[in-house]
Design a protein around this motif. Structure first.
Motif, PDB file in Angstrom:
ATOM      1  N   ARG A   1      -2.204  11.368   0.493  1.00 29.88           N
ATOM      2  CA  ARG A   1      -3.694  11.800  -0.095  1.00 29.88           C
ATOM      3  C   ARG A   1      -3.801  13.349   0.145  1.00 29.88           C
ATOM      4  O   ARG A   1      -4.541  14.019  -0.925  1.00 29.88           O
TER       5      ARG A   1
ATOM      6  N   GLN B   1      -5.541   1.538  -4.540  1.00 37.69           N
ATOM      7  CA  GLN B   1      -4.624   2.770  -4.373  1.00 37.69           C
ATOM      8  C   GLN B   1      -5.305   3.604  -5.157  1.00 37.69           C
ATOM      9  O   GLN B   1      -5.708   4.735  -4.825  1.00 37.69           O
TER      10      GLN B   1
ATOM     11  N   HIS C   1       2.718   1.232  -3.618  1.00 42.36           N
ATOM     12  CA  HIS C   1       1.727   1.807  -4.706  1.00 42.36           C
ATOM     13  C   HIS C   1       1.353   3.117  -4.570  1.00 42.36           C
ATOM     14  O   HIS C   1       1.077   4.017  -5.643  1.00 42.36           O
ATOM     15  N   GLY C   2       1.025   3.654  -3.296  1.00 41.06           N
ATOM     16  CA  GLY C   2       0.537   4.748  -3.063  1.00 41.06           C
ATOM     17  C   GLY C   2       1.755   6.005  -3.293  1.00 41.06           C
ATOM     18  O   GLY C   2       1.075   6.829  -3.980  1.00 41.06           O
TER      19      GLY C   2
ATOM     20  N   ALA D   1       0.759  -1.178  -0.006  1.00 38.66           N
ATOM     21  CA  ALA D   1       0.180   0.055   0.052  1.00 38.66           C
ATOM     22  C   ALA D   1       0.924   1.281   0.033  1.00 38.66           C
ATOM     23  O   ALA D   1       0.824   2.131  -0.522  1.00 38.66           O
TER      24      ALA D   1
ATOM     25  N   HIS E   1      -5.291   1.429   2.328  1.00 39.89           N
ATOM     26  CA  HIS E   1      -5.246   2.571   2.006  1.00 39.89           C
ATOM     27  C   HIS E   1      -3.896   3.325   1.602  1.00 39.89           C
ATOM     28  O   HIS E   1      -2.929   2.713   2.286  1.00 39.89           O
ATOM     29  N   PRO E   2      -3.663   4.217   0.681  1.00 37.38           N
ATOM     30  CA  PRO E   2      -2.459   4.968   0.693  1.00 37.38           C
ATOM     31  C   PRO E   2      -2.353   5.722   2.031  1.00 37.38           C
ATOM     32  O   PRO E   2      -3.168   6.144   2.470  1.00 37.38           O
TER      33      PRO E   2
ATOM     34  N   GLU F   1      -8.714   4.949  -4.353  1.00 35.84           N
ATOM     35  CA  GLU F   1      -8.727   5.616  -3.347  1.00 35.84           C
ATOM     36  C   GLU F   1      -8.548   7.314  -3.705  1.00 35.84           C
ATOM     37  O   GLU F   1      -9.050   8.323  -3.164  1.00 35.84           O
ATOM     38  N   TYR F   2      -7.337   7.319  -4.602  1.00 35.50           N
ATOM     39  CA  TYR F   2      -7.051   8.828  -5.178  1.00 35.50           C
ATOM     40  C   TYR F   2      -8.456   9.137  -5.774  1.00 35.50           C
ATOM     41  O   TYR F   2      -8.571  10.536  -5.737  1.00 35.50           O
TER      42      TYR F   2
ATOM     43  N   ARG G   1      -2.888  -2.235  -6.240  1.00 38.94           N
ATOM     44  CA  ARG G   1      -2.619  -0.783  -7.022  1.00 38.94           C
ATOM     45  C   ARG G   1      -3.922  -0.357  -7.347  1.00 38.94           C
ATOM     46  O   ARG G   1      -3.990   0.852  -7.344  1.00 38.94           O
TER      47      ARG G   1
END
Length: 433
Positions: free
Chosen positions: A388, A286, A63-64, A60, A382-383, A289-290, A283
């Protein structure tokens, strides 16, 4: 976040590392140096997570960071149709196909093996295993009061408006609990949508931060998060069940040893598939989430979405405050204790909001630095929260497309009042949270 064992500031309030003067700080919070980060993170390190959670956390964070580096205030794009997602779908089909094979084999053993007497027993065992591992449609969560459209028309009107901005539709139900969290999920054969709204988070947010929260959660329905899909999500659950079922036992007898030997290869296969499915989907998670964060900014404004990210950093402090309220309310017995509990139930959410609003800007800055050091995320998928927040500040700030004025806020608060009272009572009496 409060620390009772925080390092005391040296005499003269100068940093022992760099000698810079230390700013006057609220005595409830950690004393630290903004110049060199002395004592910025004095808390006891978190316990080591399990192997799967540790792998997820590393992935996480990686990838974040990779996705954050490619963003410039724009949409990272959906994840549907890429090679990793297609391969993940293929693994999910394989996992569910194995469950179907177990069910078919069980039926055949029962239907064709009556002469042996042993095969029907094995068939029943296979059917039970297949039944346990079957994909589930889920049910409406029952851990808090559930509101439907007729119960809270103004709340659902707000949700529908936010959903329109994010490019999706509203929800069938809203479940209220006391957690410092919010989530969306689906339930039933028709996969009806439900929003789980934690008052621990909702009550400490400013008006546009609440709109941003709704925008983020509803954005998941349009964001292409493959892990929340029925096929892949259920495959992950099935593999975890396999690992739990095949977990090695202590060798107290020869049968325990035999079980561990026989299940070794299936256990390794299930573990390997779970790790592979995690790698293939994290990925995309992530990215989703963005994208959900951008939906939050479009609905509630960039300022509202950034404020939401900052509020997520104080989860520990708010949860500690909720626990203190519960403990304090239960310390006295008799009529006096009953009066204290009733007052705590009436005033719980107001007290929590006051506590959150009392956190100084310096404490938020410290928590942001701690988040950058630890790679803080809401959970292990989560990232990191600080990334974020940073991505939201790239590019031109977005205005709010959904306004949450005082009149609307009062109407929604009135509709939530019965559920707020129920959840407060459960928390204060120790029945929830």
């Amino acid at each position: 976040m409060e620390h009772d064992s925080a390092v005391k500031a040296p005499e003269g309030r100068s940093c022992p590392e760099c000698g810079q003067p230390l700013d006057a700080a609220d005595e409830r919070f950690t004393v630290w140096c903004a110049a060199c980060d002395w004592n910025v993170d004095p808390a006891v390190p978190e316990p080591e997570p399990g192997r799967i959670a540790a792998v997820r956390r590393r992935l996480a964070r990686r990838h974040g960071e990779e996705l954050a580096a490619t963003m410039s205030g724009g949409d990272p794009g959906p994840a549907r149709g890429d090679a990793a997602s297609l391969l993940a779908l293929g693994i999910a089909v394989l996992v569910h196909g194995l469950t179907l094979v177990l069910a078919v084999a069980g039926v055949l053993l029962i239907a064709l093996g009556w002469d042996t007497g042993v095969q029907p027993v094995a068939g029943v065992v296979l059917l039970v295993v297949a039944f346990v591992l079957r994909p589930r449609f889920g049910r409406l969560p029952r851990h808090g009061p559930a509101l439907h459209r007729a119960d809270a028309p103004r709340l659902f009107e707000l949700i529908d408006e936010v959903a329109g901005v994010t490019g999706t539709t509203g929800v069938h139900a809203v479940v209220i609990d006391g957690a410092f969290n919010a989530a969306v999920t689906s339930y039933g054969p028709r996969q009806r949508r439900v929003l789980i709204l934690g008052l621990g988070l909702w009550e400490v947010l400013a008006p546009q931060e609440r709109v941003a929260l709704l925008g983020h959660e509803l954005g998941h329905f349009a964001g292409g998060d493959v892990r929340h899909g029925l096929a892949i999500g259920q495959a992950l659950r099935t593999l975890v069940l396999w690992l739990d079922t095949l977990a090695p036992s202590r060798a107290h007898s020869v049968w325990d040893t035999l079980f561990n030997v026989v299940t070794y290869l299936p256990r390794c296969a299930a573990y390997g598939l779970l790790l592979l499915l995690d790698r293939l989907t994290l990925r995309a998670t992530q990215r989703a989430e963005y994208r959900a964060d951008l939906s939050a900014a479009r609905a509630g404004s960039t300022a509202g979405a950034v404020g939401l990210m900052e509020r997520l950093l104080v989860a520990g402090s708010v949860e500690d405050a909720l626990r203190r309220e519960r403990v304090n309310a239960q310390m006295k017995g008799g009529a006096a204790g009953r009066a204290v509990r009733e007052a705590a139930e009436r005033e719980l959410w107001e007290r929590i909001a006051v506590h959150a609003s009392s956190l100084p800007a310096r404490e938020y800055e410290r928590l942001l630095r701690v988040a950058a050091r630890r790679g803080h995320g809401v959970d292990d998928t989560h990232p990191p929260t600080h990334l974020r927040r940073r991505c939201l500040t790239l590019g031109d700030p977005l205005p709010a497309r959904v306004e949450y004025d005082d009149a609307r806020a009062a109407a929604v608060a009135a509709e939530l009042a019965p559920a707020r009272a129920v959840v407060a009572r459960l928390i204060v009496r120790g029945d929830a949270y």
